[in-house]
Motif scaffolding. Structure first.
Motif, PDB file in Angstrom:
ATOM      1  N   THR A  42       0.829  -0.999   0.007  1.00  0.00           N
ATOM      2  CA  THR A  42       0.068  -0.006  -0.049  1.00  0.00           C
ATOM      3  C   THR A  42       0.977   1.134  -0.073  1.00  0.00           C
ATOM      4  OG1 THR A  42      -1.678  -1.225   1.189  1.00  0.00           O
ATOM      5  CG2 THR A  42      -2.072   1.330   1.148  1.00  0.00           C
ATOM      6  N   PRO A  43       0.901   2.009  -1.001  1.00  0.00           N
ATOM      7  CA  PRO A  43       1.764   3.393  -1.148  1.00  0.00           C
ATOM      8  C   PRO A  43       1.079   4.257  -0.163  1.00  0.00           C
ATOM      9  CG  PRO A  43       0.214   3.146  -3.109  1.00  0.00           C
ATOM     10  CD  PRO A  43       0.152   1.872  -2.229  1.00  0.00           C
ATOM     11  N   PRO A  44       1.784   5.543  -0.115  1.00  0.00           N
ATOM     12  CA  PRO A  44       1.343   6.482   0.845  1.00  0.00           C
ATOM     13  C   PRO A  44       0.102   7.002   0.275  1.00  0.00           C
ATOM     14  CG  PRO A  44       3.583   6.858  -0.133  1.00  0.00           C
ATOM     15  CD  PRO A  44       3.208   5.682  -0.540  1.00  0.00           C
ATOM     16  N   ALA A  61      11.256  -2.197  -3.129  1.00  0.00           N
ATOM     17  CA  ALA A  61      12.659  -1.977  -2.646  1.00  0.00           C
ATOM     18  C   ALA A  61      12.298  -1.296  -1.404  1.00  0.00           C
ATOM     19  CB  ALA A  61      13.663  -1.370  -3.547  1.00  0.00           C
ATOM     20  N   GLU A  62      13.508  -1.285  -0.504  1.00  0.00           N
ATOM     21  CA  GLU A  62      13.813  -0.331   0.577  1.00  0.00           C
ATOM     22  C   GLU A  62      15.067   0.061   0.829  1.00  0.00           C
ATOM     23  OE1 GLU A  62      11.576  -1.106   4.167  1.00  0.00           O
ATOM     24  OE2 GLU A  62      10.544  -2.688   3.322  1.00  0.00           O
ATOM     25  N   ALA A  63      15.395   1.194   0.826  1.00  0.00           N
ATOM     26  CA  ALA A  63      16.915   1.607   0.882  1.00  0.00           C
ATOM     27  C   ALA A  63      16.974   3.326   1.614  1.00  0.00           C
ATOM     28  CB  ALA A  63      17.563   1.558  -0.535  1.00  0.00           C
ATOM     29  N   ASN A  64      17.997   3.432   2.116  1.00  0.00           N
ATOM     30  CA  ASN A  64      18.098   4.780   2.756  1.00  0.00           C
ATOM     31  C   ASN A  64      16.905   5.252   3.340  1.00  0.00           C
ATOM     32  OD1 ASN A  64      20.492   4.909   1.233  1.00  0.00           O
ATOM     33  ND2 ASN A  64      19.575   5.745  -0.502  1.00  0.00           N
ATOM     34  N   GLY A  65      16.363   4.260   4.073  1.00  0.00           N
ATOM     35  CA  GLY A  65      14.861   4.656   5.034  1.00  0.00           C
ATOM     36  C   GLY A  65      13.758   5.066   4.099  1.00  0.00           C
ATOM     37  N   LYS A  66      13.911   4.740   3.067  1.00  0.00           N
ATOM     38  CA  LYS A  66      12.679   4.906   2.146  1.00  0.00           C
ATOM     39  C   LYS A  66      12.169   3.783   1.432  1.00  0.00           C
ATOM     40  CE  LYS A  66      14.411   9.490   0.869  1.00  0.00           C
ATOM     41  NZ  LYS A  66      15.439  10.213  -0.052  1.00  0.00           N
ATOM     42  N   LYS A  67      10.922   3.747   1.071  1.00  0.00           N
ATOM     43  CA  LYS A  67      10.314   2.683   0.430  1.00  0.00           C
ATOM     44  C   LYS A  67       9.929   2.859  -1.028  1.00  0.00           C
ATOM     45  CE  LYS A  67       8.020   0.564   4.612  1.00  0.00           C
ATOM     46  NZ  LYS A  67       6.742   0.260   5.160  1.00  0.00           N
ATOM     47  N   TYR A  68      10.380   2.173  -1.847  1.00  0.00           N
ATOM     48  CA  TYR A  68      10.204   2.400  -3.405  1.00  0.00           C
ATOM     49  C   TYR A  68       9.225   1.591  -3.911  1.00  0.00           C
ATOM     50  CZ  TYR A  68      14.248   5.113  -2.627  1.00  0.00           C
ATOM     51  OH  TYR A  68      15.414   5.955  -2.184  1.00  0.00           O
ATOM     52  N   TYR A  69       7.925   1.811  -4.620  1.00  0.00           N
ATOM     53  CA  TYR A  69       6.967   1.173  -5.248  1.00  0.00           C
ATOM     54  C   TYR A  69       7.040   1.260  -6.779  1.00  0.00           C
ATOM     55  CZ  TYR A  69       5.062   1.612  -0.530  1.00  0.00           C
ATOM     56  OH  TYR A  69       4.730   1.668   0.829  1.00  0.00           O
ATOM     57  N   LEU A  70       6.734   0.373  -7.251  1.00  0.00           N
ATOM     58  CA  LEU A  70       6.176   0.341  -8.803  1.00  0.00           C
ATOM     59  C   LEU A  70       4.972   0.294  -8.971  1.00  0.00           C
ATOM     60  CD1 LEU A  70       8.898  -2.069 -10.661  1.00  0.00           C
ATOM     61  CD2 LEU A  70       9.003   0.508 -10.513  1.00  0.00           C
ATOM     62  N   GLY A  71       4.366   1.126  -9.830  1.00  0.00           N
ATOM     63  CA  GLY A  71       2.905   0.994 -10.165  1.00  0.00           C
ATOM     64  C   GLY A  71       3.003   1.179 -11.792  1.00  0.00           C
ATOM     65  N   GLN A  72       1.709   0.529 -12.276  1.00  0.00           N
ATOM     66  CA  GLN A  72       1.256   0.323 -13.759  1.00  0.00           C
ATOM     67  C   GLN A  72       0.133   0.435 -13.896  1.00  0.00           C
ATOM     68  OE1 GLN A  72       3.063  -2.782 -15.980  1.00  0.00           O
ATOM     69  NE2 GLN A  72       4.528  -1.277 -16.691  1.00  0.00           N
ATOM     70  N   GLY A  73      -0.549   1.103 -14.901  1.00  0.00           N
ATOM     71  CA  GLY A  73      -1.819   1.327 -15.439  1.00  0.00           C
ATOM     72  C   GLY A  73      -2.039   0.176 -16.349  1.00  0.00           C
ATOM     73  N   LYS A  74      -3.259   0.114 -16.953  1.00  0.00           N
ATOM     74  CA  LYS A  74      -3.718  -0.922 -17.949  1.00  0.00           C
ATOM     75  C   LYS A  74      -2.785  -0.769 -19.059  1.00  0.00           C
ATOM     76  CE  LYS A  74      -8.577  -1.019 -16.963  1.00  0.00           C
ATOM     77  NZ  LYS A  74      -9.734  -0.814 -17.296  1.00  0.00           N
ATOM     78  N   GLN A  75      -2.495  -1.809 -19.712  1.00  0.00           N
ATOM     79  CA  GLN A  75      -1.584  -2.133 -20.888  1.00  0.00           C
ATOM     80  C   GLN A  75      -0.135  -1.631 -20.761  1.00  0.00           C
ATOM     81  OE1 GLN A  75      -3.715  -0.539 -24.193  1.00  0.00           O
ATOM     82  NE2 GLN A  75      -5.175  -2.212 -24.133  1.00  0.00           N
TER      83      GLN A  75
END
Length: 143
Positions: A42-44, A61-75
């Motif tokens: 769940t992203p912010p 991924a998590e690095a440098n005290g941050k969380k990294y999310y990938l998101g993608q729409g249709k197609q």
């Protein structure tokens, strides 16, 4: 001498139709998005990502005290990189319709860059410029 324009024109039209049929619904193919989402994905909420109509968002991924999310729409479009910082006002994101190579470069309020790349992209040049690879699709400034 016969007119050769018509056969060439027909060949071009048929080639175009075949190519558009193959590429019309292509996805960027992030391997990282092939798993099912969990509660941890769940992203912010403060980034207002609803405008992008993302089908899937996953913590990758998590690095440098941050969380990294990938998101993608249709197609496969748009593709988004979402950075969640411990301090909510430092969280940020960016989206792109690019599907290959260096797709997106974003910086947050603290001026730390994050770069989104497609699967299989050669990141050696980005890494030699000072970025650190924290995931197959994400490089960041760590200093």
């Amino acid at each position: 001498m016969k007119n050769k324009t018509l056969p060439v024109l027909v060949a071009m039209v048929v080639s175009g139709m075949l190519l558009s049929g193959c590429s019309g619904t292509s996805h960027t193919g992030f391997k990282a998005l092939e798993r099912e989402a969990t509660d941890a994905d769940t992203p912010p909420k403060n980034l207002n990502l609803e405008q992008f109509a993302l089908e899937k968002v996953l913590l990758v991924a998590e690095a440098n005290g941050k969380k990294y999310y990938l998101g993608q729409g249709k197609q496969g479009r748009p593709s988004c990189l979402i950075v969640e910082a411990a301090e909510p006002k430092l969280s940020h994101s960016g989206c792109t319709d690019s599907i290959q190579g260096e797709m997106l470069r974003i910086s947050g309020p603290e001026q730390k860059s994050a770069v989104l790349v497609s699967d299989g992209y050669d990141t050696k040049q980005l890494e030699s410029s000072g970025l650190t690879k924290i995931h197959d699709n994400i490089l960041v400034v760590t200093n």
